[in-house]
Write an enzyme that holds these catalytic residues in place. Structure first.
Site, PDB file in Angstrom:
ATOM      1  N   HIS A 164      13.312  16.801  22.133  1.00  0.00           N
ATOM      2  CA  HIS A 164      14.365  17.761  22.476  1.00  0.00           C
ATOM      3  C   HIS A 164      13.759  19.113  22.836  1.00  0.00           C
ATOM      4  CE1 HIS A 164      14.280  18.792  18.065  1.00  0.00           C
ATOM      5  NE2 HIS A 164      14.548  19.999  18.524  1.00  0.00           N
ATOM      6  N   ASP A 190      12.809  10.994  19.586  1.00  0.00           N
ATOM      7  CA  ASP A 190      12.704  12.445  19.713  1.00  0.00           C
ATOM      8  C   ASP A 190      11.235  12.863  19.718  1.00  0.00           C
ATOM      9  OD1 ASP A 190      13.228  15.109  19.929  1.00  0.00           O
ATOM     10  OD2 ASP A 190      14.166  15.336  17.958  1.00  0.00           O
ATOM     11  N   SER A 201      11.052  22.560  14.911  1.00  0.00           N
ATOM     12  CA  SER A 201      11.128  21.295  15.645  1.00  0.00           C
ATOM     13  C   SER A 201       9.798  20.921  16.273  1.00  0.00           C
ATOM     14  CB  SER A 201      12.175  21.380  16.754  1.00  0.00           C
ATOM     15  OG  SER A 201      13.462  21.402  16.214  1.00  0.00           O
TER      16      SER A 201
END
EC number: 3.4.21.-
Length: 174
Positions: A35, A65, A147
């Site tokens: 992402h 992801d 992230s």
């Protein structure tokens, strides 16, 4: 640049590097969250965007992801994870997480945090049709910008930070 350190998207946005990896042909890549890599093809190691990390080589999101950024300078690919106390951890292999395992997560917003694996093969719906499955669930906190960061136990790479609920002041699930 090492795992857990900040990477910056051309046009704005910050994520964390997970692990530096090498292909069978010897090419080096930065592994991070998909992402993150879906939002930009060019990535930098500094917020002023003067130090090029490299260009996106692939993205898998949603479903998975993860994303790969091909290093523009192979010598910049550090095989360690930054522990946010001035030291680094050598990563010597990859493994599979198990429930109850003590793990650490390194990311560029909140630094190093520890916890345990609470579940495997988790599925998360991030909204807007973005569903990711096959995830490791932990009680380690995370916040935006973490992230892509490294999840590891000792010198073993386990996974990348995808997302979570809560924060590092009150706790949460990642």
């Amino acid at each position: 640049i090492a795992g857990g350190e900040a990477i910056y998207a051309a046009g704005g946005g910050r994520c964390s590097l997970g692990f530096n990896v090498r292909s069978s042909s010897g090419a080096t890549y930065a592994l991070t969250a998909g992402h993150c890599t879906e939002i930009a093809s060019t990535w930098y190691t500094n917020s002023g965007q003067t130090s090029l990390l490299g260009t996106r080589a692939g993205t898998s999101f949603p479903g998975n992801d993860y994303g790969l950024i091909r290093h523009s300078n192979a010598s910049a690919a550090d095989g360690r994870v930054y522990l946010y106390n001035g030291s680094y951890r050598d990563i010597t292999g990859a493994g599979n997480a198990y429930v109850g395992q003590t793990v650490q997560r390194s990311g560029s917003t909140t630094g190093l945090h520890s916890g345990r694996v609470t579940g495997l093969n988790a599925t998360v719906n991030y909204g807007g049709g973005d569903i990711v499955s096959g995830l490791i669930q932990t009680n380690v906190c995370a916040e935006p910008g973490d992230s892509g960061g490294a999840l590891f136990a000792g010198s073993t790479a386990l996974g990348l930070t995808s997302g979570g609920s809560g924060n590092c002041r009150t706790g949460g699930t990642t």
